[in-house]
Design an enzyme around this catalytic site. Structure first.
Site, PDB file in Angstrom:
ATOM      1  N   ASP A  48       0.844  -1.205   0.000  1.00 14.12           N
ATOM      2  CA  ASP A  48       0.000   0.000   0.000  1.00 14.12           C
ATOM      3  C   ASP A  48       0.877   1.252   0.000  1.00 14.12           C
ATOM      4  O   ASP A  48       0.384   2.373  -0.104  1.00 14.12           O
ATOM      5  CB  ASP A  48      -0.997  -0.007   1.173  1.00 14.12           C
ATOM      6  CG  ASP A  48      -0.321   0.001   2.528  1.00 14.12           C
ATOM      7  OD1 ASP A  48       0.918  -0.093   2.595  1.00 14.12           O
ATOM      8  OD2 ASP A  48      -1.047   0.110   3.543  1.00 14.12           O
ATOM      9  N   SER A  49       2.214   1.050   0.063  1.00  7.94           N
ATOM     10  CA  SER A  49       3.144   2.163  -0.151  1.00  7.94           C
ATOM     11  C   SER A  49       2.939   2.773  -1.530  1.00  7.94           C
ATOM     12  O   SER A  49       3.451   3.856  -1.801  1.00  7.94           O
ATOM     13  CB  SER A  49       4.592   1.681   0.004  1.00  7.94           C
ATOM     14  OG  SER A  49       4.839   0.540  -0.779  1.00  7.94           O
ATOM     15  N   ASP A  87      -1.079  -6.496  -0.298  1.00  7.36           N
ATOM     16  CA  ASP A  87      -0.975  -5.776   0.980  1.00  7.36           C
ATOM     17  C   ASP A  87      -2.342  -5.186   1.343  1.00  7.36           C
ATOM     18  O   ASP A  87      -2.867  -4.343   0.611  1.00  7.36           O
ATOM     19  CB  ASP A  87       0.056  -4.652   0.813  1.00  7.36           C
ATOM     20  CG  ASP A  87       0.580  -4.144   2.135  1.00  7.36           C
ATOM     21  OD1 ASP A  87       0.372  -4.812   3.158  1.00  7.36           O
ATOM     22  OD2 ASP A  87       1.222  -3.076   2.125  1.00  7.36           O
ATOM     23  N   LYS A 117      -0.839  -9.701   3.084  1.00  6.45           N
ATOM     24  CA  LYS A 117      -0.064  -9.235   4.247  1.00  6.45           C
ATOM     25  C   LYS A 117      -0.910  -8.214   4.992  1.00  6.45           C
ATOM     26  O   LYS A 117      -1.608  -7.410   4.362  1.00  6.45           O
ATOM     27  CB  LYS A 117       1.242  -8.586   3.798  1.00  6.45           C
ATOM     28  CG  LYS A 117       1.985  -7.869   4.917  1.00  6.45           C
ATOM     29  CD  LYS A 117       3.341  -7.369   4.504  1.00  6.45           C
ATOM     30  CE  LYS A 117       3.337  -5.976   3.921  1.00  6.45           C
ATOM     31  NZ  LYS A 117       2.787  -4.929   4.816  1.00  6.45           N
ATOM     32  N   GLU A 119      -0.829  -5.613   8.744  1.00  8.08           N
ATOM     33  CA  GLU A 119       0.010  -5.043   9.806  1.00  8.08           C
ATOM     34  C   GLU A 119      -0.601  -5.326  11.172  1.00  8.08           C
ATOM     35  O   GLU A 119      -1.824  -5.344  11.322  1.00  8.08           O
ATOM     36  CB  GLU A 119       0.120  -3.518   9.604  1.00  8.08           C
ATOM     37  CG  GLU A 119       0.777  -3.134   8.286  1.00  8.08           C
ATOM     38  CD  GLU A 119       0.913  -1.621   8.094  1.00  8.08           C
ATOM     39  OE1 GLU A 119       0.640  -0.857   9.042  1.00  8.08           O
ATOM     40  OE2 GLU A 119       1.302  -1.219   6.984  1.00  8.08           O
ATOM     41  N   GLU A 186       9.938  -4.593   9.930  1.00  4.11           N
ATOM     42  CA  GLU A 186      10.362  -3.331   9.306  1.00  4.11           C
ATOM     43  C   GLU A 186      11.000  -2.420  10.352  1.00  4.11           C
ATOM     44  O   GLU A 186      10.375  -2.099  11.375  1.00  4.11           O
ATOM     45  CB  GLU A 186       9.162  -2.635   8.657  1.00  4.11           C
ATOM     46  CG  GLU A 186       9.543  -1.300   8.033  1.00  4.11           C
ATOM     47  CD  GLU A 186       8.437  -0.669   7.197  1.00  4.11           C
ATOM     48  OE1 GLU A 186       7.389  -1.310   6.979  1.00  4.11           O
ATOM     49  OE2 GLU A 186       8.639   0.479   6.761  1.00  4.11           O
TER      50      GLU A 186
HETATM   51  O1  KIV Z   1       3.360  -1.028   1.649  1.00  5.39           O
HETATM   52  C1  KIV Z   1       4.502  -1.489   1.654  1.00  5.39           C
HETATM   53  O2  KIV Z   1       5.269  -1.410   0.694  1.00  5.39           O
HETATM   54  C2  KIV Z   1       4.932  -2.147   2.854  1.00  5.39           C
HETATM   55  C3  KIV Z   1       6.404  -2.101   3.083  1.00  5.39           C
HETATM   56  C4  KIV Z   1       6.749  -0.825   3.759  1.00  5.39           C
HETATM   57  C5  KIV Z   1       6.853  -3.241   3.819  1.00  5.39           C
HETATM   58  O3  KIV Z   1       4.161  -2.615   3.626  1.00  5.39           O
END
Ligand code: KIV
Length: 284
Positions: A48-49, A87, A117, A119, A186
């Site tokens: 989600d970056s 993500d 994934k 968090e 991270e």
């Molecule tokens: O969104 C993303 O790219 C991530 C990384 C910071 C690990 O979760």
């Protein structure tokens, strides 16, 4: 395209057992995915970056499920054999277990992901178990968790005090017991990452800025090629300055159009003399 068979979970665990580091990068688009596939990257994270790297926001929070699905589909088209991680964006899993399962299911059914994934630690165990019960592998994410950057005091190293580090170790255990196949750490101190890696029995650990002792490494693609103009995290290594190459190319383009050295004959198409004469007649 590289002649590689689809990466599977048993293959990833085999690498871990053989002490071969797992390679992982973020990716958000088709052409980059194509190159990552050619380079035989094991795992690709559509993070989600992308809200920051691709859409220019200052945090990851604005990424929506629809943004994520669209980009993940493009990545899958470019990288058919990599182990693809979707993500879960902000608020796609926090509200309830059911929301989490439905959105995780979208990554699998609509975007061809191999897993998702999310968090968070012990507080996410019910989401993790629900998603796994729906047949979807889950990767955890601890340490600096960007969706909680505000609560964590910004984008900073996590687990520098013994008490903070103990919480990360405990969270890793809770996630492992809930059934995650891997955990991303991270910006966690190297020895804390090493400790968690050594204790992990049924999952493997990926490091992003958390040192060399994990089972694998992740970098943000834009950081490793100088493609994110706002800042470069200290932990990121620049493997090639594509941003500089692109900027120089753009400046040269502007110059060549301005001084009329572009285009040259090889850059455009012509019409035969007789066709052109006929055209002029037709226009009379
Ligand atoms: O969104 C993303 O790219 C991530 C990384 C910071 C690990 O979760």
């Amino acid at each position: 395209m590289a002649d590689r068979k689809k990466i599977t979970l048993p293959q990833l665990f085999k690498k871990v057992a053989n002490h071969e580091p797992i390679t992982m990068l973020t990716c958000y688009d088709y052409p980059t995915a194509y190159f990552q596939e050619e380079a035989e990257i094991d795992m690709i994270l559509v993070g989600d970056s992308l809200a920051m790297t691709m859409l220019g926001y200052d945090s990851t929070l604005p990424a929506t499920m629809d943004d994520m699905i669209r980009h993940t589909q493009a990545v899958r088209r470019g990288a058919p054999t990599a182990w693809l991680v979707g993500d879960m964006p902000y608020m796609s899993y926090q509200p309830s277990v059911e929301t989490a399962i439905r959105n995780a299911g979208r990554f699998m059914a609509e975007a061809g992901c191999d897993c998702i994934k999310l968090e968070g630690g012990a507080e996410m165990v019910d989401r993790v178990k629900g998603i796994i019960a729906a047949g979807i592998p889950v990767m955890g994410h601890l340490g600096l968790t960007p969706q909680s950057a505000s609560a964590l005091g910004g984008f900073r190293v996590q687990g520098r005090s013994a008490v903070q580090a103990k919480k990360i170790v405990d969270d890793a255990k809770a996630l492992e017991e809930a059934g995650v196949f891997a955990i991303l750490l991270e910006m966690v101190p190297d020895r804390v990452c090493q400790l968690i890696t050594e204790r992990a029995k049924n999952c493997f650990i990926i490091s992003l800025g958390s040192g060399p002792h994990a089972h694998g490494q992740l970098l943000i693609y834009h950081d490793m090629f100088g493609l994110y103009p706002k800042f470069k995290p200290r932990m990121a290594k620049v493997f090639g300055n594509a941003g500089e190459v692109i900027l120089n190319g753009l400046k040269t383009y502007v110059q060549e159009v301005t001084d009329r050295t572009f285009p040259q004959p090889e850059n455009y198409f012509t019409i035969k003399d007789e066709e052109y004469a006929e055209l002029l007649k037709l226009l009379e």
